[in-house]
Motif scaffolding. Structure first.
Motif, short mmCIF file in Angstrom:
data_model
loop_
_atom_site.label_atom_id
_atom_site.label_comp_id
_atom_site.label_asym_id
_atom_site.label_seq_id
_atom_site.Cartn_x
_atom_site.Cartn_y
_atom_site.Cartn_z
N LEU A 146 25.76 38.99 -7.89
CA LEU A 146 24.78 38.97 -8.98
C LEU A 146 25.39 39.49 -10.28
N GLU A 149 27.20 36.57 -11.71
CA GLU A 149 26.37 35.44 -12.09
C GLU A 149 25.34 35.78 -13.16
N SER A 150 24.90 37.03 -13.22
CA SER A 150 23.81 37.42 -14.13
C SER A 150 24.21 38.69 -14.88
N LEU A 153 21.70 41.41 -15.92
CA LEU A 153 21.16 42.36 -14.95
C LEU A 153 22.04 43.61 -14.97
N GLN A 319 13.24 40.18 -12.28
CA GLN A 319 14.36 39.25 -12.33
C GLN A 319 15.29 39.46 -11.14
N LEU A 320 15.56 40.72 -10.81
CA LEU A 320 16.42 40.98 -9.65
C LEU A 320 15.78 40.44 -8.38
N SER A 322 13.70 38.08 -8.00
CA SER A 322 13.68 36.61 -7.98
C SER A 322 15.03 36.02 -7.61
N ARG A 323 16.10 36.78 -7.83
CA ARG A 323 17.44 36.29 -7.51
C ARG A 323 17.82 36.55 -6.06
N LEU A 324 16.97 37.22 -5.30
CA LEU A 324 17.30 37.62 -3.94
C LEU A 324 16.68 36.73 -2.88
N ASP A 325 16.10 35.62 -3.27
CA ASP A 325 15.57 34.68 -2.28
C ASP A 325 16.74 33.98 -1.60
N CYS A 326 16.79 34.05 -0.29
CA CYS A 326 17.94 33.52 0.45
C CYS A 326 17.46 32.63 1.60
#
Length: 351
Positions: A146, A149-150, A153, A319-320, A322-326
């Motif tokens: 992350l 990529e972001s 964050l 935001q964090l 939302s980025r953790l969907d796996c």
């Protein structure tokens, strides 16, 4: 942006005799008198909390990105300022003294107050505080990804090596996000804390090269009933102990546990000293050439959930999350989870 957890937002926080109602429980009357009027250096307090949580100078120094010598000097200066020893030292391993145990909750409060003060002065400055459990596990790899990529964050990391400890810090407002297995914690799940399954990390068996099973393509209950499983902890972290004991019971294999857990390097050194042992390791952990990692059948998985408080107003938290969907792959015909974790997985799949 990837930030270390050792940043110190305020240089000093002053205690005076007017605050005795706050520090009165810190120590006996003799120490309380010493604390009055003392300037406490937050870098030293942060060093104390790190050692108190790790109970190991090497791990605490790594957590704070310090040398052990620099960390020891901070602890010594804090002890000198307070007039009391805070730790009993046994080589690199340490224990809290009674004064250290009394000081610890107030030290944590000091750091939380300092962070809150800095946030009030600079509301956009505070990074997310994220506990990634340990140095070789999936959450740290995920947060590194992350960070690449972001870059918007902003977060700082800690490693408490137990969701139980991280959960307490989350409830106190010292953490924004934690990762871990939410079962076998020895307590009820708090009503004001949310969790969501995000990953399953496969577990394999580790042996030294030259072990009779080192060339086996896979290990099953049949082989493990002869060798058993060994791991370097007895009761803590309870969530990992619970999972491994459930797996051993499922296979019907014997277990040997020793009490001293000083991290992966110490575990591997112990494995070399006792080359007959077979120990659970992360299937994706980087290993030296003399350690053979062998798949297990059925494959046990260590489930990782992200944990947070829904009432946390931090602007970066949504935001964090939302980025953790796996996507999670699990085949019940060849993979294994404890019943409670299997229920989490089925709920995740249904959602």
């Amino acid at each position: 942006m990837f930030l270390s957890s050792c940043s110190c937002h305020l240089a000093h926080l002053v205690f005076d005799r007017l605050s005795n109602n706050y520090v009165g429980d810190l120590d006996n009357l003799r120490l309380s008198g010493k604390v009055g009027g003392v300037d406490l250096d937050l870098a030293q307090v942060r060093a104390f909390v790190a050692v108190a949580e790790q109970l190991h100078f090497g791990r605490a120094a790594a957590k704070l990105f310090l040398t052990q010598q620099a960390l020891s000097k901070r602890i010594q200066r804090l002890e000198s300022a307070l007039g009391e020893a805070l730790f009993l030292r046994y080589h690199q391993n340490v224990e809290l003294t009674p004064a250290g145990r009394r000081f610890l909750p107030h030290a944590r409060t000091l750091l939380a107050v300092a962070d809150a003060a800095a946030l009030a002065a600079r509301p956009q400055a505070r990074p997310l505080r994220v506990d990634v459990w340990g140095p070789v596990h999936h959450p740290l790899r995920l947060m590194r990804q992350l960070a690449d990529e972001s870059p918007e964050l902003i977060f700082e990391l800690s490693m408490r090596r137990s969701l139980g400890s991280a959960l307490e810090a989350l409830e106190r407002g010292e953490l924004d996000v934690a990762f871990g297995r939410p079962h076998d914690l020895g307590r009820r799940w708090p009503a004001d804390v949310s969790r969501r399954l995000i990953a399953l990390e496969p577990i394999a068996a580790g042996v030294v090269q030259g072990h009779p099973l080192a060339e086996a393509p896979v290990l099953t209950a049949q082989e493990l009933k002869t060798t058993g499983l060994w791991w370097p902890f007895e009761e803590s972290p309870s969530e990992l102990v619970g999972l491994l004991r459930s797996y051993a019971q499922h296979l019907g294999v014997p277990v040997q546990a020793t009490a001293l857990n000083l991290g992966v390097e110490h575990t591997l050194a112990d494995l070399r000293r006792h080359p007959h042992r077979v120990t659970p390791l992360g299937a994706r952990w980087p290993m030296p050439d003399d350690i053979r990692v062998i798949p297990l059948s059925p494959t046990p998985y260590l489930p990782w959930s992200v944990v947070w408080r829904p009432d946390n107003p931090h602007p970066l938290l949504p935001q964090l999350l939302s980025r953790l969907d796996c996507l999670i792959a699990f085949d019940p015909s060849k993979d294994w989870l404890p019943e409670a974790d299997l229920a989490d997985f089925l709920a995740f799949s249904a959602g």
